[in-house]
Design a protein around this motif. Structure first.
Motif, PDB file in Angstrom:
ATOM      1  N   PHE A 126       0.917  -1.204   0.092  1.00 62.29           N
ATOM      2  CA  PHE A 126       0.044  -0.069   0.228  1.00 62.29           C
ATOM      3  C   PHE A 126       0.946   1.216   0.061  1.00 62.29           C
ATOM      4  O   PHE A 126       1.807   1.277   0.627  1.00 62.29           O
ATOM      5  CB  PHE A 126      -0.920   0.002   1.097  1.00 62.29           C
ATOM      6  N   VAL A 127       0.737   2.038  -0.982  1.00 60.38           N
ATOM      7  CA  VAL A 127       1.091   3.664  -0.985  1.00 60.38           C
ATOM      8  C   VAL A 127       0.034   4.620  -1.017  1.00 60.38           C
ATOM      9  O   VAL A 127      -1.000   4.197  -1.265  1.00 60.38           O
ATOM     10  CB  VAL A 127       2.029   3.602  -2.050  1.00 60.38           C
ATOM     11  N   HIS A 128       0.342   5.607  -0.499  1.00 58.73           N
ATOM     12  CA  HIS A 128      -0.754   6.861  -0.629  1.00 58.73           C
ATOM     13  C   HIS A 128      -0.941   7.142  -2.122  1.00 58.73           C
ATOM     14  O   HIS A 128      -0.153   7.193  -3.157  1.00 58.73           O
ATOM     15  CB  HIS A 128      -0.100   8.130   0.046  1.00 58.73           C
ATOM     16  N   ALA A 129      -2.205   7.317  -2.520  1.00 62.25           N
ATOM     17  CA  ALA A 129      -2.376   7.790  -3.724  1.00 62.25           C
ATOM     18  C   ALA A 129      -2.014   9.216  -4.226  1.00 62.25           C
ATOM     19  O   ALA A 129      -1.540   9.488  -5.519  1.00 62.25           O
ATOM     20  CB  ALA A 129      -4.179   7.757  -3.748  1.00 62.25           C
ATOM     21  N   GLU A 130      -1.619  10.002  -3.409  1.00 67.35           N
ATOM     22  CA  GLU A 130      -1.041  11.388  -3.855  1.00 67.35           C
ATOM     23  C   GLU A 130       0.171  11.368  -2.929  1.00 67.35           C
ATOM     24  O   GLU A 130       0.588  10.642  -1.850  1.00 67.35           O
ATOM     25  CB  GLU A 130      -2.196  12.526  -3.042  1.00 67.35           C
ATOM     26  N   LYS A 131       1.031  12.364  -3.247  1.00 61.80           N
ATOM     27  CA  LYS A 131       2.248  12.453  -2.414  1.00 61.80           C
ATOM     28  C   LYS A 131       2.025  12.689  -1.171  1.00 61.80           C
ATOM     29  O   LYS A 131       1.108  13.817  -0.738  1.00 61.80           O
ATOM     30  CB  LYS A 131       2.998  13.695  -3.332  1.00 61.80           C
ATOM     31  N   CYS A 132       2.948  12.229  -0.213  1.00 65.74           N
ATOM     32  CA  CYS A 132       2.967  12.477   1.237  1.00 65.74           C
ATOM     33  C   CYS A 132       4.088  13.074   1.730  1.00 65.74           C
ATOM     34  O   CYS A 132       5.160  12.989   0.932  1.00 65.74           O
ATOM     35  CB  CYS A 132       2.275  11.238   1.675  1.00 65.74           C
ATOM     36  N   GLU A 133       4.194  13.244   2.924  1.00 66.03           N
ATOM     37  CA  GLU A 133       5.502  13.906   3.473  1.00 66.03           C
ATOM     38  C   GLU A 133       6.731  12.808   3.653  1.00 66.03           C
ATOM     39  O   GLU A 133       7.585  13.114   4.259  1.00 66.03           O
ATOM     40  CB  GLU A 133       5.164  14.683   4.736  1.00 66.03           C
ATOM     41  N   GLY A 134       6.480  11.645   3.828  1.00 64.28           N
ATOM     42  CA  GLY A 134       7.221  10.654   3.891  1.00 64.28           C
ATOM     43  C   GLY A 134       7.284  10.098   5.380  1.00 64.28           C
ATOM     44  O   GLY A 134       6.588  10.774   6.270  1.00 64.28           O
ATOM     45  N   PRO A 135       8.238   9.266   5.944  1.00 64.38           N
ATOM     46  CA  PRO A 135       8.263   8.923   7.604  1.00 64.38           C
ATOM     47  C   PRO A 135       9.008  10.184   8.150  1.00 64.38           C
ATOM     48  O   PRO A 135       9.648  10.983   7.742  1.00 64.38           O
ATOM     49  CB  PRO A 135       9.123   7.588   7.395  1.00 64.38           C
ATOM     50  N   GLU A 136       8.561  10.233   9.403  1.00 62.76           N
ATOM     51  CA  GLU A 136       9.182  11.214  10.268  1.00 62.76           C
ATOM     52  C   GLU A 136      10.749  11.192  10.426  1.00 62.76           C
ATOM     53  O   GLU A 136      11.576  11.883  10.436  1.00 62.76           O
ATOM     54  CB  GLU A 136       8.501  11.161  11.746  1.00 62.76           C
ATOM     55  N   ARG A 137      11.067   9.765  10.612  1.00 63.23           N
ATOM     56  CA  ARG A 137      12.574   9.368  10.803  1.00 63.23           C
ATOM     57  C   ARG A 137      12.971   8.128   9.743  1.00 63.23           C
ATOM     58  O   ARG A 137      12.045   7.390   9.263  1.00 63.23           O
ATOM     59  CB  ARG A 137      12.920   9.059  12.088  1.00 63.23           C
ATOM     60  N   LEU A 138      14.331   8.132   9.339  1.00 61.67           N
ATOM     61  CA  LEU A 138      14.894   7.070   8.605  1.00 61.67           C
ATOM     62  C   LEU A 138      15.929   6.363   9.280  1.00 61.67           C
ATOM     63  O   LEU A 138      16.549   5.731   8.668  1.00 61.67           O
ATOM     64  CB  LEU A 138      15.352   7.912   7.554  1.00 61.67           C
ATOM     65  N   ASP A 139      16.101   6.797  10.520  1.00 68.61           N
ATOM     66  CA  ASP A 139      17.263   6.137  11.410  1.00 68.61           C
ATOM     67  C   ASP A 139      16.762   5.224  12.351  1.00 68.61           C
ATOM     68  O   ASP A 139      17.447   4.720  13.057  1.00 68.61           O
ATOM     69  CB  ASP A 139      18.250   7.024  12.043  1.00 68.61           C
ATOM     70  N   ARG A 140      15.422   5.148  12.397  1.00 66.27           N
ATOM     71  CA  ARG A 140      14.706   4.101  13.473  1.00 66.27           C
ATOM     72  C   ARG A 140      13.808   3.275  12.642  1.00 66.27           C
ATOM     73  O   ARG A 140      12.970   3.745  11.843  1.00 66.27           O
ATOM     74  CB  ARG A 140      14.139   4.789  14.512  1.00 66.27           C
ATOM     75  N   PHE A 141      13.495   2.125  13.207  1.00 69.46           N
ATOM     76  CA  PHE A 141      12.103   1.455  12.599  1.00 69.46           C
ATOM     77  C   PHE A 141      11.001   2.306  13.079  1.00 69.46           C
ATOM     78  O   PHE A 141      10.896   2.942  14.131  1.00 69.46           O
ATOM     79  CB  PHE A 141      11.996   0.017  13.442  1.00 69.46           C
ATOM     80  N   PRO A 142       9.912   2.410  12.225  1.00 66.89           N
ATOM     81  CA  PRO A 142       8.725   3.088  12.503  1.00 66.89           C
ATOM     82  C   PRO A 142       8.091   2.696  14.204  1.00 66.89           C
ATOM     83  O   PRO A 142       7.890   1.818  14.278  1.00 66.89           O
ATOM     84  CB  PRO A 142       7.752   2.651  11.522  1.00 66.89           C
ATOM     85  N   PRO A 143       7.820   3.621  14.866  1.00 68.06           N
ATOM     86  CA  PRO A 143       7.388   3.476  16.084  1.00 68.06           C
ATOM     87  C   PRO A 143       6.099   2.699  16.384  1.00 68.06           C
ATOM     88  O   PRO A 143       5.917   2.064  17.052  1.00 68.06           O
ATOM     89  CB  PRO A 143       7.239   4.887  16.695  1.00 68.06           C
TER      90      PRO A 143
END
Length: 169
Positions: free
Chosen positions: A82-99
């Protein structure tokens, strides 16, 4: 498959590798294959472009995706994400697994530089997923780890060794 994380080495910093932005843009521009589906989220779908669960009513695309491996390999797989149908801001962080994905049962599939599955691959069901991913990347020969849904086997996110910015740009 090893399910015990007590024998792994000291954790190392890692970066989450997201789906290529150009590929996301092509899906969103409807240049995607006809088997992909546009839908409205029921809520709880795991969204791979921003690494969070969907809220009810969000517009999503369900697309076929083959995550890149360190090298061409017979272990390459294609599955639904699954991905957003429109552009989104992406994840909050890229150095940790998503909380919000921490601690969920999953397969942490380790790969070597040839793109082959490494024996450090394990089922992760308890404790910090962030720490488990970092520890797997510290194993000799492991260059990449893919998180996969335990029940469906769907690709969730890839992690590679090395520092990364802690927040999205």
């Amino acid at each position: 498959m090893n399910t015990d994380s007590s024998d792994v080495r000291s954790p190392v910093p890692y970066a989450l590798r997201l789906i290529d932005p150009d590929l996301l843009a092509s899906w969103r521009a409807e240049e995607r294959p006809s088997e992909d589906v546009a839908l409205v989220a029921s809520g709880g779908e795991r969204i791979r472009c921003c690494l969070r669960d969907a809220a009810a009513g969000e517009r999503l695309l369900l697309v076929s995706y083959s995550p890149p491996l360190p090298a061409p390999s017979p272990y390459a797989e294609t599955g639904a994400v699954f991905v957003h149908a429109e552009k989104c801001e992406g994840p909050e962080r890229l150095d940790r697994f998503p909380p919000s994905w921490e601690g969920r049962p999953q397969v942490l599939r380790a790969y070597d530089e040839r793109g082959c599955i490494h024996p450090a691959t394990r089922v992760h069901e308890h404790g910090s997923t962030h720490d488990a991913v970092a520890a797997l990347l510290a194993e000799p020969g492991v260059v990449e780890v893919h998180s996969r849904n335990l029940a469906y086997g769907c690709f969730m996110v890839a992690a590679v060794s090395g520092p990364t910015p802690s927040r999205r740009a």
